[in-house]
Scaffold this motif. Sequence first.
Motif, short mmCIF file in Angstrom:
data_model
loop_
_atom_site.label_atom_id
_atom_site.label_comp_id
_atom_site.label_asym_id
_atom_site.label_seq_id
_atom_site.Cartn_x
_atom_site.Cartn_y
_atom_site.Cartn_z
N ARG A 1 31.40 -40.02 -10.91
CA ARG A 1 31.03 -41.06 -9.93
C ARG A 1 29.63 -41.60 -10.24
O ARG A 1 29.38 -42.80 -10.12
CB ARG A 1 31.07 -40.46 -8.52
CG ARG A 1 30.90 -41.50 -7.42
CD ARG A 1 32.11 -42.38 -7.27
NE ARG A 1 32.05 -43.17 -6.05
CZ ARG A 1 31.88 -44.50 -6.01
NH1 ARG A 1 31.78 -45.19 -7.13
NH2 ARG A 1 31.83 -45.13 -4.87
N LYS A 2 28.74 -40.71 -10.67
CA LYS A 2 27.40 -41.17 -11.09
C LYS A 2 27.49 -42.08 -12.30
O LYS A 2 26.76 -43.07 -12.41
CB LYS A 2 26.51 -39.97 -11.38
CG LYS A 2 26.06 -39.21 -10.14
CD LYS A 2 25.19 -38.01 -10.49
CE LYS A 2 24.77 -37.26 -9.23
NZ LYS A 2 23.97 -36.05 -9.56
N HIS B 1 28.59 -45.50 -11.06
CA HIS B 1 27.46 -46.25 -10.49
C HIS B 1 26.60 -46.84 -11.60
O HIS B 1 26.17 -47.99 -11.52
CB HIS B 1 26.62 -45.34 -9.60
CG HIS B 1 27.24 -45.02 -8.28
ND1 HIS B 1 27.72 -45.99 -7.42
CD2 HIS B 1 27.47 -43.83 -7.65
CE1 HIS B 1 28.22 -45.43 -6.34
NE2 HIS B 1 28.08 -44.12 -6.44
N GLU C 1 25.67 -50.78 -12.60
CA GLU C 1 24.26 -51.16 -12.58
C GLU C 1 23.81 -51.76 -13.91
O GLU C 1 23.11 -52.78 -13.95
CB GLU C 1 23.41 -49.93 -12.26
CG GLU C 1 21.92 -50.20 -12.24
CD GLU C 1 21.10 -48.92 -12.04
OE1 GLU C 1 19.91 -48.92 -12.39
OE2 GLU C 1 21.66 -47.92 -11.54
N ASN D 1 31.37 -49.71 -3.44
CA ASN D 1 30.10 -49.66 -4.16
C ASN D 1 29.15 -50.71 -3.58
O ASN D 1 28.91 -51.74 -4.20
CB ASN D 1 30.32 -49.90 -5.66
CG ASN D 1 31.27 -48.90 -6.27
OD1 ASN D 1 30.88 -47.81 -6.68
ND2 ASN D 1 32.54 -49.27 -6.33
N THR E 1 26.10 -51.13 -3.39
CA THR E 1 24.87 -51.50 -4.11
C THR E 1 25.14 -52.43 -5.29
O THR E 1 24.20 -52.96 -5.88
CB THR E 1 24.14 -50.25 -4.63
OG1 THR E 1 25.00 -49.54 -5.55
CG2 THR E 1 23.74 -49.33 -3.49
#
Length: 404
Positions: free
Chosen positions: A156-157, A160, A164, A184, A186
């Motif tokens: 999951r990291k 992200h 990004e 998500n 962000t």
Amino acid sequence: MKPNSKILFLALAYPKIPNSSNLYTDLMEEFRDQGHEVFVVAPTVNENEVGLNEEEGIHVIRVKTLPLLNVNPIQKGIANVLLPYQYKKAIKKYFKSDSLDLIIMPTPPISLIDVASWLKKKYQSKLYLILRDIFPQNAVDLGMMKKGGMLYNFFRKKEHLLYEVADEIGCMSQGNIDYVIKHNPTVKTEKLHLLPNWQKEIPQFSDDKVALRKKYNFDDNFVIIFGGNIGLPQKLENILAVAELFQPEDKVLFFIVGQGTEKAKIEKLINEKNIQNVVIKNSLPRDDYQNIISVADCGLISLHENFTIPNIPSKSLSYFNAKIPVLAAIDVNTDYGTIIQDEVKAGVWAPSNEPNLIKEKIDLLRSNPQLCKQMGENGYHYFVNHVTPKHSYEVVKSQVKRAK
């Protein structure tokens, strides 16, 4: 994206052209034909061709990896964790360049974000993400990973980081875009845009269709063809349940072409249940497969009912190309059914765990030859006007040019 840009594509599966092909070989050929210098990093096809090779005007760095396809989840997981280290080592050894304009990375696998991020920083390049697999949630849906577990949190990291670092993110459907935004918060929504699946057009089969049907024992059956991976995501057990609803006199034949981790299981079930109207064949070259599709009556899509992410199977493009209607046995969370049935008007759909409803859709198609013909024409029209590699190239080009 400037003319004659230098492109590097991080591939999970990149067959040797022209022996075989997939949507990514099609896209890289389009970049080549548009005048760009294309590099591809991909697993070896055979162990004798490790390193930098010239393949049809494309620079391909072949990397020896652990088996990545048609293996059990543990083997696949280990292979994917090691992949970025293997790719980075190969790139350092074989990619001798002082510039790189664009990195293109598809999912799967998500683990290559480490390589893409390193390249982007080193060359100050743009990174274009082709989002074709929303991981790790798809593994959770299939019961292969526990949500909230250590492995899930690790990936999951990575997910992200993927969203990004990417400058632009091409998604298969609006459902995909909505899903990414919802889960998500962000992510910069301006990065997300539509990049539907694509495929190079293959000329229509012009030889004796009656003879080809006879060769594969199609006879006077209504032939429903499935081509591609036979794995957990497809859950072909659902299709066997549909096949059992038909009687011999119904003349309905399910013709399955492919390989995968679940193939042996499906073959065993067919034998145990003595299902006479399902045939399984090994994978075939794309042109041969496309010829067989052209003499089938309907193209099948099958997705596991437990999916919560919107999957858009690329195999439907082969059906469009052959001018046959699509029968989609799918989960209720994907917008694929809406696209096929209501937007493109190239087929019908039903929930994949509702065999009687799927049978109703089959009965509708086999009793309406004119409807099937019209759906086939609609699919072909959509295909040639919206989802060829040139269309996808233009999307990538315009989005990269827009990215700041």
